[in-house]
Scaffold this motif. Structure first.
Motif, mmCIF file in Angstrom:
data_model
loop_
_atom_site.group_PDB
_atom_site.id
_atom_site.type_symbol
_atom_site.label_atom_id
_atom_site.label_comp_id
_atom_site.label_asym_id
_atom_site.label_seq_id
_atom_site.Cartn_x
_atom_site.Cartn_y
_atom_site.Cartn_z
ATOM 1 N N ALA A 80 -5.328 11.275 -14.318
ATOM 2 C CA ALA A 80 -5.993 10.039 -14.742
ATOM 3 C C ALA A 80 -4.990 8.914 -14.935
ATOM 4 O O ALA A 80 -5.259 7.745 -14.593
ATOM 5 C CB ALA A 80 -6.765 10.297 -16.032
ATOM 6 N N ARG A 81 -3.833 9.222 -15.457
ATOM 7 C CA ARG A 81 -2.811 8.199 -15.689
ATOM 8 C C ARG A 81 -2.238 7.675 -14.372
ATOM 9 O O ARG A 81 -1.950 6.487 -14.240
ATOM 10 C CB ARG A 81 -1.704 8.776 -16.573
ATOM 11 N N LEU A 82 -2.066 8.561 -13.401
ATOM 12 C CA LEU A 82 -1.553 8.132 -12.095
ATOM 13 C C LEU A 82 -2.613 7.348 -11.323
ATOM 14 O O LEU A 82 -2.283 6.434 -10.562
ATOM 15 C CB LEU A 82 -1.102 9.356 -11.295
ATOM 16 N N ILE A 83 -3.880 7.694 -11.510
ATOM 17 C CA ILE A 83 -4.956 6.934 -10.868
ATOM 18 C C ILE A 83 -5.004 5.514 -11.419
ATOM 19 O O ILE A 83 -5.202 4.546 -10.672
ATOM 20 C CB ILE A 83 -6.306 7.657 -11.061
ATOM 21 N N ASP A 84 -4.806 5.358 -12.721
ATOM 22 C CA ASP A 84 -4.769 4.011 -13.306
ATOM 23 C C ASP A 84 -3.629 3.181 -12.705
ATOM 24 O O ASP A 84 -3.796 1.984 -12.439
ATOM 25 C CB ASP A 84 -4.585 4.104 -14.824
ATOM 26 N N LEU A 85 -2.481 3.815 -12.479
ATOM 27 C CA LEU A 85 -1.365 3.106 -11.842
ATOM 28 C C LEU A 85 -1.720 2.734 -10.411
ATOM 29 O O LEU A 85 -1.432 1.614 -9.963
ATOM 30 C CB LEU A 85 -0.112 3.988 -11.862
ATOM 31 N N ALA A 86 -2.350 3.651 -9.689
ATOM 32 C CA ALA A 86 -2.740 3.373 -8.305
ATOM 33 C C ALA A 86 -3.725 2.209 -8.227
ATOM 34 O O ALA A 86 -3.703 1.428 -7.272
ATOM 35 C CB ALA A 86 -3.342 4.631 -7.673
ATOM 36 N N LYS A 87 -4.579 2.075 -9.223
ATOM 37 C CA LYS A 87 -5.560 0.978 -9.214
ATOM 38 C C LYS A 87 -4.879 -0.377 -9.266
ATOM 39 O O LYS A 87 -5.309 -1.325 -8.588
ATOM 40 C CB LYS A 87 -6.514 1.131 -10.403
ATOM 41 N N VAL A 88 -3.835 -0.506 -10.070
ATOM 42 C CA VAL A 88 -3.159 -1.801 -10.150
ATOM 43 C C VAL A 88 -2.292 -2.057 -8.921
ATOM 44 O O VAL A 88 -1.977 -3.205 -8.610
ATOM 45 C CB VAL A 88 -2.315 -1.927 -11.437
ATOM 46 N N LEU A 89 -1.908 -1.000 -8.209
ATOM 47 C CA LEU A 89 -1.108 -1.173 -6.993
ATOM 48 C C LEU A 89 -1.966 -1.550 -5.792
ATOM 49 O O LEU A 89 -1.517 -2.269 -4.904
ATOM 50 C CB LEU A 89 -0.335 0.113 -6.689
ATOM 51 N N ALA A 90 -3.211 -1.047 -5.736
ATOM 52 C CA ALA A 90 -4.025 -1.220 -4.524
ATOM 53 C C ALA A 90 -5.372 -1.866 -4.794
ATOM 54 O O ALA A 90 -6.232 -1.886 -3.923
ATOM 55 C CB ALA A 90 -4.247 0.147 -3.868
ATOM 56 N N GLY A 91 -5.534 -2.407 -5.991
ATOM 57 C CA GLY A 91 -6.846 -2.911 -6.380
ATOM 58 C C GLY A 91 -7.373 -4.062 -5.557
ATOM 59 O O GLY A 91 -8.589 -4.258 -5.490
ATOM 60 N N ARG A 92 -6.524 -4.850 -4.902
ATOM 61 C CA ARG A 92 -6.984 -6.028 -4.164
ATOM 62 C C ARG A 92 -7.111 -5.795 -2.667
ATOM 63 O O ARG A 92 -7.409 -6.724 -1.920
ATOM 64 C CB ARG A 92 -6.019 -7.192 -4.413
ATOM 65 N N LEU A 93 -6.909 -4.571 -2.216
ATOM 66 C CA LEU A 93 -7.024 -4.272 -0.795
ATOM 67 C C LEU A 93 -8.472 -3.958 -0.433
ATOM 68 O O LEU A 93 -9.236 -3.491 -1.280
ATOM 69 C CB LEU A 93 -6.138 -3.075 -0.431
#
Length: 434
Positions: A80-93
């Protein structure tokens, strides 16, 4: 010589067709082939001796420790913590949740070292979220299944440890570094395909994260990602070996899950230990039986016979590597990664050595080829787990998987014929000159 090849691979194929567990099929095939050269008692003794002596290796201790660390991470709320990080990295694609799935698999897979654990942990969180946002469940499952093997290339990887053992001590540090660029390219390639499909289907783009959300996601994920820094920094810096790093990974994972995050309790540890012991037993039994098979192949001069046959087909190294890649892609569809690696590495190694392929580069070639196999029917473990987590049938997932299969095969060709992709980091950081 021909009889030995027929008995070894013929008996192995028959037992696989009958549904005999693969470890037992390997061991029985090795014992049956030894009977061509010596009596029953001596054959059984040599098989048992080879299994015991082959497992008597300090390097192999890394496998149960990394498996245990991965299971602790899997149960400790790390995904869950890594998914939250992934969201901020790829959220605008375009198709942002698909990209989040891929990046999360890259991050979690590199920590857990298991494609199946990654498919289950990340897929379990992402599938309902993607469904609520209007994503086709079959497409979401295909993204999860295709991207979960990236962690088998991005270290720490038990697959590369097994390869090092088989090849007689190929540098684990060099193999770990060699997996980074192919693993990252694998994830980026899948993101391109997912982005194109998402754009055509009009899947939503997530809102731009605020600075507070970015900071929070980074801070939540920084400790889990620290495991990679500690392991790779220690190995590259010569502070500890890969085996010692695996023990440190267990201690670190326990600290995070048990003390820092408190996602698991003391009562959860027996179940995690038993699960890890079962997985370790399966892997080590396959390794022991495969070492016995490697011994009988060496005794019967089978690798050099096959090497001579392949080299006799052509003196063009590109043709030979294409043939090996084709064989590995086919093998991966009906055999799990570890036994395929154990059986076919000793067969192909004399061939690639004759045409000047670096052993570190060939380890990455074998791993990335066999990664595709665990996503394909009929025995793809990641495919079955990904479908069971999302509740989508395999038949519905296969069609959305086709574009991902095509880009993965193209990536295999690029990695195979551009060795610098694999060897750049080992040469730059370790001065590797193998």
């Amino acid at each position: 010589m021909t009889n030995a090849i027929l008995v070894l691979f013929g008996s192995f194929a028959v037992m696989m067709a009958l549904g005999v567990p693969i470890a037992f099929a390997i061991g029985i095939a090795a014992a049956a082939t030894f009977l061509l050269f010596m009596g029953f008692d001596q054959s059984m003794f040599i098989v048992a001796q080879q299994m015991a002596s082959g497992l008597d290796s300090f390097t192999l201790l890394a496998i149960p420790f990394f498996i245990l660390a991965g299971n602790i991470m899997n149960r400790g709320g790390i995904a869950a913590r890594l998914i939250d990080l992934a969201k901020v990295l790829a959220g605008r694609l375009p198709g942002s949740l698909a990209h989040v799935n891929i990046i999360a698999n890259m991050l979690f897979g590199s920590i857990s070292g298991s494609a199946v654990a990654s498919a289950a942990a990340v897929g379990g969180v992402m599938a309902p979220v993607q469904k609520r946002e209007g994503y086709d469940p079959a497409f979401s499952t295909a993204v999860n299944v295709a991207s979960c093997p990236t962690g088998l290339l991005i270290p720490p990887s038990t697959t590369l440890i097994v390869y090092s053992l088989i090849t007689g001590g190929t540098s684990i540090g060099a193999l770990f570094l060699a997996g980074y660029l192919p693993g990252i390219l694998m994830g980026l390639s899948l993101m391109v395909v997912a982005g194109i499909i998402a754009k055509r289907r009009g899947y939503p783009v997530s809102e731009r994260p605020t600075f507070v959300q970015v900071r929070s996601a980074v801070m939540r994920a920084i400790l889990p990602l620290g495991l990679i820094v500690i392991i790779m920094g220690g190995i590259i810096g010569g502070v500890f070996t890969a085996t010692e790093a695996s023990a440190i990974a267990v201690v670190y994972a326990l600290f995070l899950a048990l003390v820092w995050y408190r996602e698991i309790g003391i009562r959860d540890l027996p179940g995690i230990l038993i699960e890890s012991a079962v997985t370790t037993t399966i892997v080590l039994l396959m390794i022991g039986c495969s070492i016995a098979m490697s011994r009988v192949m060496a005794f019967g001069d089978i690798p050099s016979t096959i090497s001579g046959f392949m080299l006799g087909l052509s003196d063009n190294p590109y043709f030979i590597m294409l043939a090996i890649v084709a064989v590995l892609l086919v093998i991966g569809t009906f055999m799990d990664m570890t036994p395929a690696l154990l059986i076919f590495t000793p067969i192909f190694m004399p061939v690639v050595q004759n045409i000047g392929i670096d052993p570190v580069h060939f380890g990455i070639i074998m791993t990335i080829n066999l990664c595709i196999g665990i996503c394909t029917p009929p025995v793809g473990s990641a495919l079955f787990v990904g479908c069971s987590i999302s509740g989508v049938s395999i038949a519905k997932v296969l069609r959305p998987l086709i574009p991902f299969y095509l880009v993965l095969v193209a990536l295999v060709m690029v990695v195979t014929f551009v060795p610098e992709i694999s060897l750049f980091l080992p040469r730059l950081i370790l001065g590797y000159g193998g």
